[in-house]
Enzyme design. Structure first.
Site, short mmCIF file in Angstrom:
data_model
loop_
_atom_site.label_atom_id
_atom_site.label_comp_id
_atom_site.label_asym_id
_atom_site.label_seq_id
_atom_site.Cartn_x
_atom_site.Cartn_y
_atom_site.Cartn_z
CG HIS A 273 -12.73 -17.18 -19.64
ND1 HIS A 273 -11.63 -17.04 -18.85
CD2 HIS A 273 -12.52 -16.37 -20.71
CE1 HIS A 273 -10.78 -16.18 -19.41
NE2 HIS A 273 -11.30 -15.76 -20.56
CG HIS A 314 -6.18 -22.43 -14.75
ND1 HIS A 314 -5.29 -22.31 -15.78
CD2 HIS A 314 -6.76 -21.22 -14.59
CE1 HIS A 314 -5.30 -21.06 -16.21
NE2 HIS A 314 -6.17 -20.37 -15.52
CG ASP A 371 -12.86 -17.17 -11.63
OD1 ASP A 371 -12.39 -17.83 -12.55
OD2 ASP A 371 -13.01 -15.93 -11.67
#
Ligand code: SDX
Length: 437
Positions: A273, A314, A371
């Site tokens: 995460h 994702h 990210d």
């Protein structure tokens, strides 16, 4: 069970083929996105639980905050696309939008800015909490503890049923989380804490508290302030992700908001995460050189190897993560403006190019996520790698608080209590120690 969707009466009919019984469940429609089958009476009517261990096909709530279309790569907050907000808005305006439902007019913005600014300081005794941590503690470990500890100080805003107290605790959390994050960074660096300044914007103040030193004046670089503000906007909220769902579940027991946000920070820390931004940088350093990319791509595909391509894939986006595109552009701008030549950026771009030509990643729709590029910018801005997920938490606190507030204001708030499929031992008698094998 076989099922048919009778869209005319807007119900789902499910038939238990073992008994021939049929059951109708209402279909609910939202503004956009998939309809949902309302199964709140499923157990009462069928005697069965449904089974969806990681909630890949389960809606946990109704929400007006954020909409994601994973197939089209769409992210909207209260109807505004993330691309427009990142380009035209600022973080405090987005915070107001998420919290209150509308972009603020001038008066509302000034009032909100004042309320947040005048809550940025923390109780002086909170300074002493830091001394209990080792200097090499992971900043997220400190943030989990310190944020939960706010409950011990702000007793006048713990009553979740009092609207004014909910508003004050929301403002306190949004205002104080950057201060706590900067204090955490300073503590791990062995530098003195910098007090917030009311003459700076939210992003400028955060950079000042992180990089300023009492020994000399610190002038906030407007390029960094703009990049910081954009990074905060891009990370503010993201529907019912793992950490937001953690905050909602904690809040459903009527725990106070400071404790709930602390639980969100804990969940965000995981490398699957929010911890992925730190893991991306560590992965790029591990790869080291373009010539090693094929070896790591092979490892990412090898089921027997726990290595995953961090910053790729994702749960929802099966197209590009719209935030990654905005971050990639900001990355180019910041590195160019700062004159930083980070070989990691080139390595990241080559890794992205190779991966997106590889059927393994293309077939599984594994694209760069939020990210993948954020770590490179944060590194260029001078943040230690261990602070990357803390920065994610600073931004996401706005989303967590807004989602918590939306849940508490639901007239039908009930404690969350999932069930299970029990596969353990059936009933058996106790065996005294001398009779055991
Ligand atoms: C965030 O939910 C949110 O909204 C989160 C977030 C937010 O803003 O709150 O967007 C922030 O958490 C972004 C994600 C950051 N995490 C990472 O970058 C870590 C690397 N990514 C993976 O761990 C993974 O992609 C997840 C956890 C993000 C998503 O996992 P899923 O959807 O549960 O996918 P899966 O595990 O079911 O994988 C499907 C297939 C599997 O292979 P097969 O079994 O089909 O052969 O894809 C493979 C997986 O092995 N796979 C990967 C991979 N991600 C999935 N293979 C290699 N590298 C990867 N990164």
């Amino acid at each position: 069970m076989s099922k048919s969707a009778d869209t005319k009466s807007n119900t789902f009919t499910m038939t238990n083929n073992a008994t021939g019984e049929s059951f109708d469940f209402p279909v609910l429609s939202g503004t956009c996105g998939p309809d949902v089958v309302d199964i709140r009476k499923f157990y009462a009517e069928t005697g069965h639980f449904t089974f969806d261990p990681s909630f890949t096909a389960t809606g946990s709530c109704k929400s007006k905050l954020t909409f994601i279309d994973g197939d089209k790569g769409i992210l909207m907050h209260r109807g505004y696309t993330i691309e427009e907000l990142a380009e035209k808005s600022n973080f405090l305006e987005v915070a107001h939008l998420l919290l209150e439902g509308e972009l603020p007019n001038k008066k509302q913005y000034e009032e909100f800015d004042h309320n947040i600014t005048y809550h940025t300081m923390v109780h002086e005794q909170i300074n002493y909490f830091f001394r209990g941590f080792r200097r090499d503690a992971h900043p997220m470990a400190i943030m989990c503890g310190i944020t939960g500890a706010l409950s011990a100080f702000y007793h006048d805003s713990l009553d979740i049923w009092d609207e004014r107290q909910r508003e004050i605790s929301a403002h306190r959390l949004i205002a104080k989380i950057p201060t706590l994050a900067a204090m955490t960074m300073k503590y791990t660096l062995g530098q003195p804490f910098m007090y917030p300044r009311n003459d700076l914007s939210y992003a400028e103040n955060f950079l000042y508290m992180c990089f300023g030193l009492p020994a000399e004046p610190y002038k906030v670089n407007p390029i960094l302030a703009d990049a910081m503000d954009k990074i905060l906007i891009l990370h503010a909220d993201h529907e019912q992700n793992a950490s937001t769902s953690t905050v909602r579940l904690a809040g459903s027991s009527q725990a106070n908001p400071f404790a709930c946000i602390s639980s969100g920070i804990a969940s965000l820390w995981g490398p699957s995460h929010g911890g992925a931004n730190q893991a991306v940088l560590e992965m790029l350093d591990q790869i080291g050189d373009k010539k090693n990319i094929p070896e790591f791509i092979a490892r990412a595909k090898d089921k027997d190897d726990p290595f995953r391509l961090m910053g790729f894939g994702h749960r929802v986006y099966k197209n590009t993560d719209p935030r990654a595109g905005v971050l990639k552009k900001a990355c180019d701008e910041v590195l160019e403006d700062l004159g930083v030549q980070d070989p990691r950026l080139e390595l990241a771009m080559e890794l992205e190019r190779i991966a997106l030509e590889d059927p393994y990643f293309v077939d599984r729709k594994l694209f760069p996520n939020v990210d993948f590029y954020s770590g490179i910018i944060l590194k260029a801005m001078g943040f230690p790698v261990e602070m990357f997920t803390v920065l994610f938490a600073v931004a996401r606190t706005v989303g967590w608080v807004s989602q918590w507030k939306e849940m508490i204001e639901e007239p039908t708030l009930k404690i969350g209590r999932p069930r299970q499929l029990y596969i353990g031992e059936d009933h058996r008698k106790y065996v005294p120690m001398n009779k055991r094998k």
